[in-house]
Scaffold this motif. Structure first.
Motif, PDB file in Angstrom:
ATOM      1  N   ASN A   1       0.824  -1.209   0.000  1.00 52.43           N
ATOM      2  CA  ASN A   1       0.000   0.000   0.000  1.00 52.43           C
ATOM      3  C   ASN A   1       0.861   1.262   0.000  1.00 52.43           C
ATOM      4  N   PHE A   2       1.945   1.243   0.770  1.00 46.63           N
ATOM      5  CA  PHE A   2       2.837   2.406   0.830  1.00 46.63           C
ATOM      6  C   PHE A   2       3.478   2.667  -0.528  1.00 46.63           C
ATOM      7  N   ILE A   3       4.016   1.629  -1.151  1.00 48.33           N
ATOM      8  CA  ILE A   3       4.686   1.784  -2.442  1.00 48.33           C
ATOM      9  C   ILE A   3       3.691   2.253  -3.506  1.00 48.33           C
ATOM     10  N   THR A   4       2.522   1.647  -3.529  1.00 46.67           N
ATOM     11  CA  THR A   4       1.515   2.014  -4.522  1.00 46.67           C
ATOM     12  C   THR A   4       1.099   3.472  -4.361  1.00 46.67           C
ATOM     13  N   THR A   5       0.910   3.902  -3.136  1.00 45.55           N
ATOM     14  CA  THR A   5       0.504   5.285  -2.876  1.00 45.55           C
ATOM     15  C   THR A   5       1.594   6.272  -3.282  1.00 45.55           C
ATOM     16  N   ILE A   6       2.828   5.981  -2.905  1.00 42.48           N
ATOM     17  CA  ILE A   6       3.935   6.883  -3.246  1.00 42.48           C
ATOM     18  C   ILE A   6       4.104   6.991  -4.757  1.00 42.48           C
ATOM     19  N   LEU A   7       4.095   5.853  -5.444  1.00 41.71           N
ATOM     20  CA  LEU A   7       4.281   5.893  -6.898  1.00 41.71           C
ATOM     21  C   LEU A   7       3.109   6.544  -7.611  1.00 41.71           C
ATOM     22  N   ALA A   8       1.921   6.327  -7.116  1.00 42.55           N
ATOM     23  CA  ALA A   8       0.745   6.962  -7.734  1.00 42.55           C
ATOM     24  C   ALA A   8       0.845   8.483  -7.621  1.00 42.55           C
ATOM     25  N   HIS A   9       1.312   8.980  -6.489  1.00 37.78           N
ATOM     26  CA  HIS A   9       1.471  10.430  -6.325  1.00 37.78           C
ATOM     27  C   HIS A   9       2.608  10.971  -7.184  1.00 37.78           C
ATOM     28  N   ARG A  10       3.695  10.220  -7.277  1.00 31.24           N
ATOM     29  CA  ARG A  10       4.863  10.681  -8.036  1.00 31.24           C
ATOM     30  C   ARG A  10       4.584  10.723  -9.535  1.00 31.24           C
ATOM     31  N   THR A  11       3.732   9.833 -10.036  1.00 28.81           N
ATOM     32  CA  THR A  11       3.473   9.757 -11.472  1.00 28.81           C
ATOM     33  C   THR A  11       2.090  10.283 -11.836  1.00 28.81           C
ATOM     34  N   ASP A  12       1.400  10.894 -10.909  1.00 29.83           N
ATOM     35  CA  ASP A  12       0.035  11.361 -11.133  1.00 29.83           C
ATOM     36  C   ASP A  12      -0.036  12.297 -12.340  1.00 29.83           C
ATOM     37  N   GLY A  13      -0.799  11.896 -13.325  1.00 28.28           N
ATOM     38  CA  GLY A  13      -1.019  12.721 -14.505  1.00 28.28           C
ATOM     39  C   GLY A  13       0.093  12.684 -15.536  1.00 28.28           C
ATOM     40  N   GLN A  14       1.186  11.993 -15.255  1.00 31.74           N
ATOM     41  CA  GLN A  14       2.304  11.942 -16.204  1.00 31.74           C
ATOM     42  C   GLN A  14       2.108  10.788 -17.180  1.00 31.74           C
ATOM     43  N   HIS A  15       2.556  10.993 -18.378  1.00 33.23           N
ATOM     44  CA  HIS A  15       2.462   9.952 -19.397  1.00 33.23           C
ATOM     45  C   HIS A  15       3.841   9.734 -20.012  1.00 33.23           C
ATOM     46  N   CYS A  16       3.929   8.764 -20.898  1.00 39.68           N
ATOM     47  CA  CYS A  16       5.192   8.419 -21.552  1.00 39.68           C
ATOM     48  C   CYS A  16       4.975   8.468 -23.063  1.00 39.68           C
ATOM     49  N   GLU A  17       5.755   9.282 -23.753  1.00 38.79           N
ATOM     50  CA  GLU A  17       5.607   9.414 -25.200  1.00 38.79           C
ATOM     51  C   GLU A  17       5.888   8.096 -25.917  1.00 38.79           C
ATOM     52  N   TYR A  18       6.843   7.322 -25.415  1.00 33.88           N
ATOM     53  CA  TYR A  18       7.113   6.022 -26.022  1.00 33.88           C
ATOM     54  C   TYR A  18       5.891   5.107 -25.907  1.00 33.88           C
ATOM     55  N   LEU A  19       5.272   5.072 -24.721  1.00 36.63           N
ATOM     56  CA  LEU A  19       4.077   4.245 -24.536  1.00 36.63           C
ATOM     57  C   LEU A  19       2.920   4.756 -25.395  1.00 36.63           C
ATOM     58  N   ILE A  20       2.814   6.067 -25.553  1.00 38.76           N
ATOM     59  CA  ILE A  20       1.775   6.639 -26.422  1.00 38.76           C
ATOM     60  C   ILE A  20       1.933   6.069 -27.836  1.00 38.76           C
ATOM     61  N   GLN A  21       3.161   6.063 -28.351  1.00 39.48           N
ATOM     62  CA  GLN A  21       3.408   5.516 -29.692  1.00 39.48           C
ATOM     63  C   GLN A  21       3.072   4.032 -29.741  1.00 39.48           C
ATOM     64  N   LEU A  22       3.504   3.304 -28.739  1.00 32.07           N
ATOM     65  CA  LEU A  22       3.252   1.861 -28.693  1.00 32.07           C
ATOM     66  C   LEU A  22       1.752   1.573 -28.597  1.00 32.07           C
ATOM     67  N   PHE A  23       1.059   2.264 -27.694  1.00 36.52           N
ATOM     68  CA  PHE A  23      -0.361   2.017 -27.460  1.00 36.52           C
ATOM     69  C   PHE A  23      -1.238   2.501 -28.601  1.00 36.52           C
ATOM     70  N   SER A  24      -0.751   3.437 -29.397  1.00 36.86           N
ATOM     71  CA  SER A  24      -1.575   3.932 -30.508  1.00 36.86           C
ATOM     72  C   SER A  24      -1.777   2.859 -31.581  1.00 36.86           C
ATOM     73  N   CYS A  25      -0.983   1.808 -31.538  1.00 35.48           N
ATOM     74  CA  CYS A  25      -1.127   0.703 -32.500  1.00 35.48           C
ATOM     75  C   CYS A  25      -2.083  -0.384 -32.003  1.00 35.48           C
ATOM     76  N   LEU A  26      -2.599  -0.238 -30.804  1.00 34.20           N
ATOM     77  CA  LEU A  26      -3.479  -1.266 -30.241  1.00 34.20           C
ATOM     78  C   LEU A  26      -4.828  -1.294 -30.943  1.00 34.20           C
ATOM     79  N   GLN A  27      -5.367  -2.473 -31.058  1.00 34.31           N
ATOM     80  CA  GLN A  27      -6.724  -2.663 -31.549  1.00 34.31           C
ATOM     81  C   GLN A  27      -7.648  -2.737 -30.325  1.00 34.31           C
ATOM     82  N   PRO A  28      -8.932  -2.457 -30.463  1.00 31.83           N
ATOM     83  CA  PRO A  28      -9.836  -2.478 -29.310  1.00 31.83           C
ATOM     84  C   PRO A  28      -9.849  -3.807 -28.555  1.00 31.83           C
ATOM     85  N   GLN A  29      -9.610  -4.903 -29.239  1.00 29.47           N
ATOM     86  CA  GLN A  29      -9.652  -6.209 -28.579  1.00 29.47           C
ATOM     87  C   GLN A  29      -8.313  -6.581 -27.934  1.00 29.47           C
TER      88      GLN A  29
END
Length: 128
Positions: free
Chosen positions: A53-81
């Motif tokens: 719970n401590f680790i999850t809470t700390i990381l959620a606060h540290r990364t809140d609202g942040q995204h990754c451009e590499y993941l954006i590129q990777l995820f943009s190729c996903l199909q709905p299924q």
């Protein structure tokens, strides 16, 4: 007072090389060594739960609202299924999916809120 409690001697650099997997393994082994209902079993079990719970809470606060451009590129190729399985503790993947308005993000939200998951519609076969 600080000298007696050890607070004045705390050096945060000593914790830099700690391997969190080793800590969780230690807690898992400790929990399995003792019978359920014993104070030792409860202590190891609760320690693991509190640490998670401590680790999850700390990381959620540290990364809140942040995204990754590499993941954006990777995820943009996903199909709905398509499905995503992430073993990361941070929320970069979550916010990257949200930024894309990817259907996987709404599926994730439904799962986290306790709604049943829906099956992806079967693809129609095309015969020629």
């Amino acid at each position: 007072m600080a000298r007696n409690s050890g607070i004045g001697q705390f050096d945060p650099t000593e914790w830099r090389d700690i391997n969190i997997e080793d800590v969780f393994t230690f807690l898992d082994v400790g929990e399995k060594m003792f019978n359920k209902g014993t104070s030792y079993h409860t202590a190891f079990s609760k320690s693991k739960e509190y640490l998670k719970n401590f680790i999850t809470t700390i990381l959620a606060h540290r990364t809140d609202g942040q995204h990754c451009e590499y993941l954006i590129q990777l995820f943009s190729c996903l199909q709905p299924q398509d499905n995503i399985i992430s073993f990361n503790w941070d929320t970069y993947a979550d916010y990257s999916l949200m930024r894309l308005s990817a259907p996987q993000f709404s599926t994730y939200l439904n799962m986290m809120s306790g709604h049943p998951l829906k099956s992806a519609p079967a693809k129609k076969k095309v015969y020629s």
